[in-house]
Design a protein around this motif. Sequence first.
Motif, PDB file in Angstrom:
ATOM      1  N   GLY A  81       0.832  -1.188   0.000  1.00 21.69           N
ATOM      2  CA  GLY A  81       0.000   0.000   0.000  1.00 21.69           C
ATOM      3  C   GLY A  81       0.864   1.234   0.000  1.00 21.69           C
TER       4      GLY A  81
ATOM      5  N   GLU B  80       0.307   7.113   3.599  1.00 22.79           N
ATOM      6  CA  GLU B  80      -0.538   8.278   3.339  1.00 22.79           C
ATOM      7  C   GLU B  80      -1.348   8.602   4.585  1.00 22.79           C
TER       8      GLU B  80
ATOM      9  N   SER C  30      -4.915  10.278   6.444  1.00 25.47           N
ATOM     10  CA  SER C  30      -6.315   9.882   6.378  1.00 25.47           C
ATOM     11  C   SER C  30      -7.205  11.089   6.627  1.00 25.47           C
TER      12      SER C  30
ATOM     13  N   SER D 268      -2.083   2.670   3.828  1.00 27.60           N
ATOM     14  CA  SER D 268      -3.314   2.168   3.228  1.00 27.60           C
ATOM     15  C   SER D 268      -3.323   0.643   3.118  1.00 27.60           C
TER      16      SER D 268
END
Length: 90
Positions: free
Chosen positions: A20, A23, A25, A75
């Motif tokens: 993933g 990143e 959220s 992610s």
Amino acid sequence: AAYGDAVYPDATGTLRLTYGKVEGSDVPGQRFGAFTTFAGLWDRATGAEPFKVAPKLLAAKDRIDPNAVMDMAVSTDTIGGSSGSPAVNA
């Protein structure tokens, strides 16, 4: 073993590899970046729950780099309580 490859393993001791992006959220009304630093911890330390910081950590504040990363949001497919799982990059 009971379901063969028809059901995804539930990670109870099963080795899993996932991929993933690192990143942040989105929570309604707020965006969280991908990394939490000690500076962010110090900014939120109120002395009251849920922002009460351990006294020994507060005593070491001047010796901790405020830009040091504490954790990251990714992610990938994870489950609650899987903190500390190894992360590998290229």
